[in-house]
Design a protein around this motif. Sequence first.
Motif, PDB file in Angstrom:
ATOM      1  N   PHE A 169       0.836  -1.200   0.000  1.00 54.13           N
ATOM      2  CA  PHE A 169       0.000   0.000   0.000  1.00 54.13           C
ATOM      3  C   PHE A 169       0.872   1.252   0.000  1.00 54.13           C
ATOM      4  CE2 PHE A 169      -1.757   3.401   2.662  1.00 54.13           C
ATOM      5  CZ  PHE A 169      -2.846   3.784   1.888  1.00 54.13           C
ATOM      6  N   LEU A 170       1.865   1.301   0.880  1.00 56.05           N
ATOM      7  CA  LEU A 170       2.732   2.479   0.976  1.00 56.05           C
ATOM      8  C   LEU A 170       3.556   2.686  -0.300  1.00 56.05           C
ATOM      9  CD1 LEU A 170       3.874   2.129   4.683  1.00 56.05           C
ATOM     10  CD2 LEU A 170       2.233   3.767   3.739  1.00 56.05           C
ATOM     11  N   VAL A 171       4.052   1.611  -0.894  1.00 50.78           N
ATOM     12  CA  VAL A 171       4.782   1.724  -2.157  1.00 50.78           C
ATOM     13  C   VAL A 171       3.844   2.235  -3.254  1.00 50.78           C
ATOM     14  CG1 VAL A 171       5.908   0.379  -3.996  1.00 50.78           C
ATOM     15  CG2 VAL A 171       6.553   0.019  -1.614  1.00 50.78           C
ATOM     16  N   GLY A 172       2.620   1.740  -3.274  1.00 51.82           N
ATOM     17  CA  GLY A 172       1.655   2.193  -4.268  1.00 51.82           C
ATOM     18  C   GLY A 172       1.376   3.685  -4.162  1.00 51.82           C
ATOM     19  N   VAL A 173       1.237   4.155  -2.930  1.00 48.73           N
ATOM     20  CA  VAL A 173       0.989   5.586  -2.707  1.00 48.73           C
ATOM     21  C   VAL A 173       2.223   6.400  -3.098  1.00 48.73           C
ATOM     22  CG1 VAL A 173       0.605   7.327  -0.919  1.00 48.73           C
ATOM     23  CG2 VAL A 173      -0.784   5.253  -0.947  1.00 48.73           C
ATOM     24  N   ALA A 174       3.392   5.947  -2.690  1.00 47.81           N
ATOM     25  CA  ALA A 174       4.619   6.715  -2.900  1.00 47.81           C
ATOM     26  C   ALA A 174       5.090   6.727  -4.355  1.00 47.81           C
ATOM     27  CB  ALA A 174       5.736   6.170  -2.006  1.00 47.81           C
ATOM     28  N   PHE A 175       4.917   5.617  -5.073  1.00 46.03           N
ATOM     29  CA  PHE A 175       5.533   5.505  -6.398  1.00 46.03           C
ATOM     30  C   PHE A 175       4.567   5.297  -7.558  1.00 46.03           C
ATOM     31  CE2 PHE A 175       8.773   4.085  -3.347  1.00 46.03           C
ATOM     32  CZ  PHE A 175       9.776   4.995  -3.654  1.00 46.03           C
ATOM     33  N   TYR A 176       3.325   4.906  -7.276  1.00 49.49           N
ATOM     34  CA  TYR A 176       2.404   4.577  -8.367  1.00 49.49           C
ATOM     35  C   TYR A 176       1.138   5.434  -8.389  1.00 49.49           C
ATOM     36  CZ  TYR A 176       5.464   0.615  -9.056  1.00 49.49           C
ATOM     37  OH  TYR A 176       6.563  -0.158  -9.293  1.00 49.49           O
ATOM     38  N   GLY A 177       1.099   6.442  -7.538  1.00 45.41           N
ATOM     39  CA  GLY A 177      -0.043   7.354  -7.553  1.00 45.41           C
ATOM     40  C   GLY A 177      -1.325   6.775  -6.990  1.00 45.41           C
ATOM     41  N   ASP A 178      -1.226   5.733  -6.175  1.00 44.98           N
ATOM     42  CA  ASP A 178      -2.425   5.180  -5.545  1.00 44.98           C
ATOM     43  C   ASP A 178      -3.036   6.218  -4.602  1.00 44.98           C
ATOM     44  OD1 ASP A 178      -1.759   2.896  -6.901  1.00 44.98           O
ATOM     45  OD2 ASP A 178      -1.416   1.664  -5.117  1.00 44.98           O
ATOM     46  N   ALA A 179      -4.334   6.131  -4.426  1.00 44.94           N
ATOM     47  CA  ALA A 179      -5.054   7.107  -3.608  1.00 44.94           C
ATOM     48  C   ALA A 179      -4.655   7.004  -2.135  1.00 44.94           C
ATOM     49  CB  ALA A 179      -6.552   6.894  -3.748  1.00 44.94           C
ATOM     50  N   MET A 180      -4.610   8.160  -1.500  1.00 43.87           N
ATOM     51  CA  MET A 180      -4.335   8.253  -0.061  1.00 43.87           C
ATOM     52  C   MET A 180      -5.515   8.994   0.562  1.00 43.87           C
ATOM     53  SD  MET A 180      -2.155   8.053   2.545  1.00 43.87           S
ATOM     54  CE  MET A 180      -0.429   8.240   2.198  1.00 43.87           C
TER      55      MET A 180
END
Length: 107
Positions: free
Chosen positions: A75-86
């Motif tokens: 989840f954290l990698v997705g937010v930090a590097f892939y623009g996943d929603a936070m």
Amino acid sequence: MGYAWLSLVIAGLFEIGWPIGLKNGWSDSGFNLWWIVFAILCMTVSGVLLLYAQKSIPIGTAYAVWTGIGAAGTFLVGVAFYGDAMSVVRMLSILFILVGVAGLKIA
């Protein structure tokens, strides 16, 4: 922290690697073999370390900690590097997973 717990934490960290490898293994430009190899390597290392950890840690606890580290880390990698929603709700949900994992370790 004993070797089993250290192995379990490292296994959880490798658990983060394979979704990253799969995510990057296929793109608009096509198939990327090296990312797929990376994913398979991460899966293998993660599984072997989980196998070792389960010799000393109860299976339910080991599996919950392993997947918790993998889920929160991914989840954290997705937010930090892939623009996943936070959002607040998503962050609280990850916090609940981490509190649950810590509770299993303490218990």
